[in-house]
Design a protein around this motif. Structure first.
Motif, PDB file in Angstrom:
ATOM      1  N   THR A 163       1.044  -0.981  -0.181  1.00 14.16           N
ATOM      2  CA  THR A 163      -0.440   0.382   0.409  1.00 14.16           C
ATOM      3  C   THR A 163       1.285   1.186   0.131  1.00 14.16           C
ATOM      4  N   GLU A 207       0.333   3.997   4.851  1.00 13.20           N
ATOM      5  CA  GLU A 207       0.322   2.579   5.169  1.00 13.20           C
ATOM      6  C   GLU A 207      -0.749   2.501   6.641  1.00 13.20           C
ATOM      7  N   ALA A 210      -5.513   1.246   3.586  1.00 13.28           N
ATOM      8  CA  ALA A 210      -4.446   0.196   3.377  1.00 13.28           C
ATOM      9  C   ALA A 210      -5.184  -1.420   3.029  1.00 13.28           C
TER      10      ALA A 210
END
Length: 632
Positions: free
Chosen positions: A204, A207, A212
């Motif tokens: 991602t 985060e 995410a």
């Protein structure tokens, strides 16, 4: 001699070992030394994130038969070079990359964001597959991920680019359906080819955002279509598949192993954060991934504790993702630097740092990093100990022990039972229940990247791991090396942050035993705490279990936060020296510090060199691959 290097770490078990090298051996390096022969220029972007690949005996478009080196770039180019002469044979552009931005890179060390992961090559078909991040205007918002298929003979496209946008995962049991959105995803983990499908793992961008998630996509290369999708968290968030660039590990039966990062853990709700996960890919008209088993060492919630949970409850609106941090911002490192530099800490971080001693004063890099540290610290709302990614390391499959080697930011080795990981449940990660979960491993957890007697590798509470062993981070990034040695049996080697290279053996029952360690340290010039990132970039070459070498790169500083010069080393993989106390030491047989400035380079963070046909191909952050061979 190994015919080709078609995937990251040489093979799908991710051993990191070329065990068919007859030229560049320990004996040859000891007696003749190595020299830089030439460099392969990558003009479109200096930051090489993808490992080089190599294929022998390619019939190129000019009618010649050549050994080729392939390098993907963050500028979204694939380059092919003659491995012997260094001549560029072809270069193919896949589209405009994203322009470097703090939305992706909290430290702005990258110029572009294009091909971040190591491609994979189908040697029989003569096709290279790469995942390119393409943006019409160079922005993150317009960025989408595409799979490309190129003929290795001339760089021409086999198919049009396949857009991965909009992939859908429908989990079992009526859990929430997930839709893949490229603008939220970062694709660092290496591609893998299995059963005519390319596996593409995703982490991602932000985060700490609620968007995410980790994704694993499978593309049918014959039908040239997206065939299957899996999302690691569907009710909660997180669980990115990034593994510091390492790819999924595959067992001989086709089982796929990944290690997820920070995120929710609740298997009954489809959430597999901080876990080793075993998947099966079912192909055909109804292709899909099936979760077969999993194992988790702890949850983020019981890692941070009740005090941090209370802090989180009083933080900004949970639906506000504005302060979400890019995934390359290490929360413990930010707070450790802030404390070392005397910055005022938020109350929660002051509470979380009492056991961390400051052993370094001001650093020459402080002027550069202090504004970045202050900015990130102001944006942080999460516990610093909620960023202990199990998935910073990648899995290695050990055939002889039916085991998975797994270690992350704690630098602790968890030896998973590859045949039955254990299916950890949340209740088994509560106080008083951890022992039963550890018993599912092939052996108890051990301190892997660094030994600090104050650190319990199998604690009753994971909060006992919330410290900086020896005053620094000991994270593992990427994968250990696995080597079938004629001298020591099955060996593995690991090099963590701010630590030395360490050698181990593993028995058929999964028991790992320490053998030897080096004296050389990663990031020796980084102030402590926290030290520097990312530790060791290593590869191994040997002649059928004998005369092995380890080729290593380490940064002098922190190559995540700044551009760091690197040190280049060659070790004897099997013949140890004896220290005065009787312990064994890994021996350096070539060291760039002993030679001239022609060996200088900027360390390429998570990237790795390869050894192939008597030469070392060393990627850099200087826009080139340096090629080494034996001195004549």
């Amino acid at each position: 001699m190994v015919a080709s290097v078609t995937t990251r770490s040489y093979d799908r078990a991710r051993t990191g070992t070329n065990n068919s090298e007859t030229v560049l051996t320990a004996t040859a390096v000891r007696t003749r030394g190595i020299v830089k022969l030439f460099s392969l220029p990558i003009p479109d972007d200096p930051r090489l994130e993808a490992q080089p690949l190599a294929v022998g005996g390619v019939h190129t478009a000019d009618g010649k038969t050549r050994d080729l080196i392939f390098q993907a770039s963050m500028g979204n180019w694939i380059h092919a070079f003659d491995a012997v002469s260094g001549e560029k044979i072809w270069a193919t552009n896949l589209g405009r990359p994203i322009v470097g931005t703090r939305a992706i890179d909290g430290h702005m060390t990258n110029v572009h964001w294009g091909i971040l992961s190591t491609p994979v090559i189908d040697e029989g078909a003569g096709i290279l597959y790469a995942c390119a991040w393409i943006s019409d205007d160079g922005s993150v918002a317009k960025g989408q991920h595409f799979l490309a298929a190129l003929r290795i003979r001339d760089g021409s496209k086999v198919h049009g680019l396949l857009n991965l946008e909009g992939a859908v995962y429908t989990p079992p049991s009526g859990l929430p359906v997930q839709k893949f959105v490229s603008a939220q995803r970062k694709q660092r983990s290496a591609l893998t080819l299995t059963r005519n499908h390319v596996l593409i793992p995703f982490g991602t961008i932000a985060e700490t955002s609620k968007t995410a998630r980790g994704w694993l996509l499978a593309v049918d290369v014959h039908a040239w279509r997206l065939a299957a999708s899996w999302c690691s968290t569907v009710t909660g968030s997180g669980g990115g598949l990034w593994q510091s660039g390492a790819g999924p590990a595959l067992a001989p039966d086709g089982s796929i192993y990944v290690i997820t990062g920070n995120g929710a853990f609740s298997p009954q709700h489809g959430d597999f954060g901080e876990s080793i996960v075993r998947l099966a890919l079912h192909t055909g008209n109804n292709a899909h991934f099936e979760v077969m088993s999993w194992w988790a060492p702890w949850t983020d919630a019981n890692r941070v504790g009740a005090a941090a949970d209370a802090d989180a409850a009083t933080a900004d609106d949970d639906d506000n993702d504005e302060p979400a941090l890019p995934s390359n911002v290490s929360l413990p490192s930010v707070i450790a630097h802030a404390r070392r530099m005397g910055m005022t800490l938020k109350p929660r971080y002051a509470r979380e740092m009492p056991r961390v001693a400051v052993t370094s004063g001001r650093s020459a890099t402080d002027a550069q990093i202090a504004p970045v540290v202050a900015h990130h610290m102001e944006a942080m709302n999460e516990s610093m100990w909620g960023d202990q990614d199990f998935g910073s390391g990648g899995p290695v499959y050990v055939v002889s022990a039916h085991a998975i080697l797994a270690a992350g930011k704690d630098g602790i080795l968890y030896t998973g039972n590859a045949n039955a990981l254990g299916k950890t449940q949340p209740g088994e990660l509560a106080a008083g229940h951890f022992a039963a979960n550890y018993n599912r491993l092939r052996m108890p957890p051990i301190l892997y990247t660094y030994f600090d007697p104050a650190v319990p590798p199998a604690p009753a509470s994971p909060m006992e791991l919330n410290l900086f062993p020896g005053g620094a981070t000991r994270h593992l990034h990427g994968t250990p090396l696995l080597f079938q040695s004629a001298t020591h049996g099955t060996m593995h080697f690991v090099g963590g942050e701010n630590s030395a290279l360490r050698a181990w053996s593993i028995a058929a029952d999964g028991t790992t035993t320490y053998l030897a360690g080096g004296n050389e340290i990663a990031s020796p010039q980084s102030p402590r705490p926290p030290g520097g990132m990312p530790g060791w970039s290593i590869t191994l070459a040997a002649n059928n279990g004998t005369d092995g070498i380890i080729v290593a790169m380490v940064p002098y500083q922190d190559s995540n936060m700044i551009l760091s010069p690197g040190r280049f080393l060659v070790y004897d993989a099997q013949n140890f020296a004896t220290n005065p106390d009787g312990s064994k030491r890994l021996q350096v047989i070539w060291d760039s510090e002993d030679w001239g400035p022609e060996h200088a380079f900027m360390h390429p963070k998570f990237n790795r060199p390869i050894v192939w046909k008597g030469r070392i191909y060393r990627p850099t952050y200087d826009g080139r691959i340096d090629v080494y061979g034996l001195t004549h």
